[in-house]
Design a protein around this motif. Sequence first.
Motif, PDB file in Angstrom:
ATOM      1  N   ARG A 152     -18.186  51.236 -41.300  1.00 49.08           N
ATOM      2  CA  ARG A 152     -18.105  51.914 -39.986  1.00 49.08           C
ATOM      3  C   ARG A 152     -16.908  52.865 -39.939  1.00 49.08           C
ATOM      4  O   ARG A 152     -16.984  53.966 -39.400  1.00 49.08           O
ATOM      5  CB  ARG A 152     -17.994  50.884 -38.858  1.00 49.08           C
ATOM      6  CG  ARG A 152     -19.344  50.364 -38.376  1.00 49.08           C
ATOM      7  CD  ARG A 152     -19.204  49.607 -37.065  1.00 49.08           C
ATOM      8  NE  ARG A 152     -18.483  48.357 -37.235  1.00 49.08           N
ATOM      9  CZ  ARG A 152     -19.053  47.216 -37.622  1.00 49.08           C
ATOM     10  NH1 ARG A 152     -20.340  47.158 -37.846  1.00 49.08           N
ATOM     11  NH2 ARG A 152     -18.328  46.134 -37.765  1.00 49.08           N
ATOM     12  N   LEU A 153     -15.787  52.415 -40.541  1.00 50.71           N
ATOM     13  CA  LEU A 153     -14.591  53.278 -40.546  1.00 50.71           C
ATOM     14  C   LEU A 153     -14.837  54.536 -41.363  1.00 50.71           C
ATOM     15  O   LEU A 153     -14.395  55.626 -41.001  1.00 50.71           O
ATOM     16  CB  LEU A 153     -13.383  52.515 -41.102  1.00 50.71           C
ATOM     17  CG  LEU A 153     -12.761  51.485 -40.151  1.00 50.71           C
ATOM     18  CD1 LEU A 153     -11.758  50.619 -40.891  1.00 50.71           C
ATOM     19  CD2 LEU A 153     -12.083  52.180 -38.968  1.00 50.71           C
ATOM     20  N   GLN A 196     -17.712  55.998 -41.826  1.00 49.00           N
ATOM     21  CA  GLN A 196     -18.592  56.863 -41.040  1.00 49.00           C
ATOM     22  C   GLN A 196     -17.792  57.546 -39.918  1.00 49.00           C
ATOM     23  O   GLN A 196     -17.992  58.730 -39.621  1.00 49.00           O
ATOM     24  CB  GLN A 196     -19.758  56.041 -40.462  1.00 49.00           C
ATOM     25  CG  GLN A 196     -20.785  56.869 -39.709  1.00 49.00           C
ATOM     26  CD  GLN A 196     -21.423  57.962 -40.576  1.00 49.00           C
ATOM     27  OE1 GLN A 196     -21.857  57.699 -41.689  1.00 49.00           O
ATOM     28  NE2 GLN A 196     -21.466  59.201 -40.076  1.00 49.00           N
ATOM     29  N   TYR A 197     -16.866  56.782 -39.315  1.00 49.17           N
ATOM     30  CA  TYR A 197     -16.048  57.356 -38.234  1.00 49.17           C
ATOM     31  C   TYR A 197     -15.267  58.564 -38.759  1.00 49.17           C
ATOM     32  O   TYR A 197     -15.209  59.611 -38.107  1.00 49.17           O
ATOM     33  CB  TYR A 197     -15.086  56.290 -37.685  1.00 49.17           C
ATOM     34  CG  TYR A 197     -14.156  56.829 -36.611  1.00 49.17           C
ATOM     35  CD1 TYR A 197     -14.569  56.933 -35.290  1.00 49.17           C
ATOM     36  CD2 TYR A 197     -12.853  57.254 -36.930  1.00 49.17           C
ATOM     37  CE1 TYR A 197     -13.723  57.449 -34.311  1.00 49.17           C
ATOM     38  CE2 TYR A 197     -12.017  57.771 -35.963  1.00 49.17           C
ATOM     39  CZ  TYR A 197     -12.454  57.859 -34.657  1.00 49.17           C
ATOM     40  OH  TYR A 197     -11.607  58.386 -33.695  1.00 49.17           O
ATOM     41  N   ASP A 254     -17.496  61.400 -39.032  1.00 45.54           N
ATOM     42  CA  ASP A 254     -17.824  61.896 -37.687  1.00 45.54           C
ATOM     43  C   ASP A 254     -16.687  62.756 -37.124  1.00 45.54           C
ATOM     44  O   ASP A 254     -16.922  63.670 -36.344  1.00 45.54           O
ATOM     45  CB  ASP A 254     -18.092  60.726 -36.730  1.00 45.54           C
ATOM     46  CG  ASP A 254     -19.364  59.972 -37.092  1.00 45.54           C
ATOM     47  OD1 ASP A 254     -20.176  60.504 -37.881  1.00 45.54           O
ATOM     48  OD2 ASP A 254     -19.535  58.839 -36.602  1.00 45.54           O
ATOM     49  N   CYS A 255     -15.456  62.432 -37.524  1.00 49.19           N
ATOM     50  CA  CYS A 255     -14.298  63.213 -37.051  1.00 49.19           C
ATOM     51  C   CYS A 255     -14.429  64.666 -37.522  1.00 49.19           C
ATOM     52  O   CYS A 255     -14.221  65.606 -36.747  1.00 49.19           O
ATOM     53  CB  CYS A 255     -13.000  62.609 -37.572  1.00 49.19           C
ATOM     54  SG  CYS A 255     -12.597  61.036 -36.801  1.00 49.19           S
ATOM     55  N   GLN A 298      -9.070  63.437 -37.438  1.00 54.81           N
ATOM     56  CA  GLN A 298      -9.188  62.162 -36.707  1.00 54.81           C
ATOM     57  C   GLN A 298      -8.654  62.260 -35.288  1.00 54.81           C
ATOM     58  O   GLN A 298      -9.150  61.595 -34.375  1.00 54.81           O
ATOM     59  CB  GLN A 298      -8.485  61.048 -37.487  1.00 54.81           C
ATOM     60  CG  GLN A 298      -9.320  60.630 -38.699  1.00 54.81           C
ATOM     61  CD  GLN A 298      -8.620  59.684 -39.638  1.00 54.81           C
ATOM     62  OE1 GLN A 298      -7.559  59.142 -39.325  1.00 54.81           O
ATOM     63  NE2 GLN A 298      -9.186  59.503 -40.811  1.00 54.81           N
ATOM     64  N   LEU A 357     -11.339  62.930 -32.503  1.00 56.26           N
ATOM     65  CA  LEU A 357     -12.129  61.800 -31.989  1.00 56.26           C
ATOM     66  C   LEU A 357     -11.233  60.710 -31.401  1.00 56.26           C
ATOM     67  O   LEU A 357     -11.663  59.959 -30.535  1.00 56.26           O
ATOM     68  CB  LEU A 357     -13.028  61.209 -33.070  1.00 56.26           C
ATOM     69  CG  LEU A 357     -14.392  61.882 -33.231  1.00 56.26           C
ATOM     70  CD1 LEU A 357     -15.360  60.992 -33.991  1.00 56.26           C
ATOM     71  CD2 LEU A 357     -15.014  62.275 -31.893  1.00 56.26           C
ATOM     72  N   HIS A 358      -9.974  60.644 -31.857  1.00 55.97           N
ATOM     73  CA  HIS A 358      -9.051  59.699 -31.212  1.00 55.97           C
ATOM     74  C   HIS A 358      -8.808  60.131 -29.769  1.00 55.97           C
ATOM     75  O   HIS A 358      -8.609  59.281 -28.894  1.00 55.97           O
ATOM     76  CB  HIS A 358      -7.740  59.595 -31.995  1.00 55.97           C
ATOM     77  CG  HIS A 358      -7.794  58.527 -33.049  1.00 55.97           C
ATOM     78  ND1 HIS A 358      -8.775  58.470 -34.003  1.00 55.97           N
ATOM     79  CD2 HIS A 358      -6.998  57.457 -33.271  1.00 55.97           C
ATOM     80  CE1 HIS A 358      -8.577  57.408 -34.778  1.00 55.97           C
ATOM     81  NE2 HIS A 358      -7.502  56.781 -34.348  1.00 55.97           N
ATOM     82  N   LEU A 366     -11.541  58.573 -28.062  1.00 59.50           N
ATOM     83  CA  LEU A 366     -11.319  57.130 -27.904  1.00 59.50           C
ATOM     84  C   LEU A 366     -10.357  56.858 -26.749  1.00 59.50           C
ATOM     85  O   LEU A 366     -10.567  55.929 -25.963  1.00 59.50           O
ATOM     86  CB  LEU A 366     -10.735  56.529 -29.193  1.00 59.50           C
ATOM     87  CG  LEU A 366     -11.665  56.435 -30.404  1.00 59.50           C
ATOM     88  CD1 LEU A 366     -10.908  55.903 -31.619  1.00 59.50           C
ATOM     89  CD2 LEU A 366     -12.835  55.519 -30.101  1.00 59.50           C
ATOM     90  N   LEU A 377     -16.169  54.410 -29.495  1.00 55.31           N
ATOM     91  CA  LEU A 377     -16.811  54.770 -30.763  1.00 55.31           C
ATOM     92  C   LEU A 377     -16.456  53.751 -31.847  1.00 55.31           C
ATOM     93  O   LEU A 377     -17.245  53.455 -32.740  1.00 55.31           O
ATOM     94  CB  LEU A 377     -16.323  56.143 -31.230  1.00 55.31           C
ATOM     95  CG  LEU A 377     -16.653  57.332 -30.343  1.00 55.31           C
ATOM     96  CD1 LEU A 377     -15.823  58.540 -30.754  1.00 55.31           C
ATOM     97  CD2 LEU A 377     -18.132  57.669 -30.445  1.00 55.31           C
ATOM     98  N   ASN A 378     -15.221  53.250 -31.797  1.00 55.18           N
ATOM     99  CA  ASN A 378     -14.760  52.255 -32.768  1.00 55.18           C
ATOM    100  C   ASN A 378     -13.510  51.588 -32.184  1.00 55.18           C
ATOM    101  O   ASN A 378     -12.638  52.284 -31.661  1.00 55.18           O
ATOM    102  CB  ASN A 378     -14.416  52.929 -34.105  1.00 55.18           C
ATOM    103  CG  ASN A 378     -14.124  51.919 -35.194  1.00 55.18           C
ATOM    104  OD1 ASN A 378     -13.257  51.073 -35.046  1.00 55.18           O
ATOM    105  ND2 ASN A 378     -14.850  51.989 -36.293  1.00 55.18           N
TER     106      ASN A 378
END
Length: 422
Positions: free
Chosen positions: A93-94, A96-97, A100-101, A368, A371-372, A375, A386-387
């Motif tokens: 998952r990490l 993929q994250y 995604d970023c 990152q 997307l952070h 988050l 998202l995570n």
Amino acid sequence: METATLWEVTSEYRRTYPLLQEHITSDVVIIGGGFTGIASSYHLQNKGVQTVVLEQHKVGWGASGRNGGMMNTGYKLSAADTIKRWGVEEAKRLDQYALDCNKAVEEIAKKHQIDCDVRMSGHVGLSKNKKKQQAFERSQELIEKHFGRKVRVLTGAELQEEMNSDYYKVGLMDPLSYQFHPLDYVRGLAEVTHDLGADIYEQTKAIDVQKTGSTFIVTTEKGMVEAKELIFATDGYSEKITPELHKGIFPLASFVIATEPLEKETLENLIPNNRNLYDTINLVNYFRRTPDNRIIFGGSGIGYPAKQAFKDELYMLLTSVFPRLKGVNIDYFWGGIIGATVDKFPIIGRTAQGAYYSVGYTGHGAAQSTLHGKLLAQCILNEERLNTTFENTPLKTVPLYTNKKFLVSAANLYFRMLDKLG
Ligand SMILES: Cc1cc2nc3c(=O)[nH]c(=O)nc-3n(C[C@H](O)[C@H](O)[C@H](O)COP(=O)(O)OP(=O)(O)OC[C@H]3O[C@@H](n4cnc5c(N)ncnc54)[C@H](O)[C@@H]3O)c2cc1C
């Protein structure tokens, strides 16, 4: 000693923002106008939440406007380390994250027509040490088996196809990394969030933070902001105003030189596939071509601010990697602070007062942080994340954190020693 950054000189985006000189209120106040702060503002404004961004200098003045513009896949931790620490499913998952970023930056830039030269370039992680081949092969095996995507170990002629040099002996190529013009991205995104209604203030340093009941009161040199929520987006530039971050961030100094524009033939000969290239030691050297036909070459210096010796060392390394560049002129030289954590992993957390923060990307924040920012918005809006791994990781105290100036030198010396030991 330092010049303006290449990104500053070539930036397409020139909007400026006022100095805060009054007492204002907002839903969320964000301290720090880099990728993290601006992305948080953008994601919150998209949900109808009013934000104020306070930046002590100019938008993108920190690491966000000084970096190498490489959006490399993964984390500072290797695939093996990630799997060891979180297990296969979470590591997947990490991974993929992180992909995604990169996609998020590309999509946001496309959606809002932010002209920042974003492109999928791929990267090659490099080593001078042939023995590293085994570790690269292990990474390849784990990435392909557990994360379901292809990477390649390169040696000899295959490595030469990526860079015309025999300085490095082995590389691991990942085709899914990206490049961009970091300052154009952060300034372009600032314009977007400003147009969505965000208030952005430059030359506005937050000097005190208090909480009265459920309201944060942030005092600046000439004004004040009251808000229900507060985000610290100060990463490597965090100071004592946030004790948790002052204790928890390793400030690593990194410097960059940019050559004069080179002949297209020279560039295509030296870095034929236009990828991001970096050394996989702790204190990485990183290099790439730029859209205006230069090569930028970055690496660490012992301490901050810049010294002539750091520039000389980078030049020596650049010309050791590419002897053909001996005698080339260096047009730009600049430095900045990378925020790292003890665990070499980015962390989202809350201060004792309840303010949110996202810090410690450890050299992987270019993508990152976007997307952070999302988050952080999800935390504030209490939405499904998202995570959650970044929130579940504690921010450990950095040894010797009380003397930041000394720490910048000590941290660099410490990692240099580890790199020398192999
Ligand atoms: C030389 C260099 C090269 C790098 N290369 C890469 C790379 O190629 N790829 C990659 O992924 N990452 C790279 N990084 C790291 C990356 O740039 C960072 O992870 C990322 O920019 C962090 O963004 P941020 O918004 O969290 O922090 P920053 O961009 O550092 O922003 C923090 C901001 O907070 C402001 N601030 C601090 N205190 C206050 C206060 N009290 N009041 C108001 N404002 C305040 C600062 O002025 C600063 O603008 C590099 C970093 C450097 C320095």
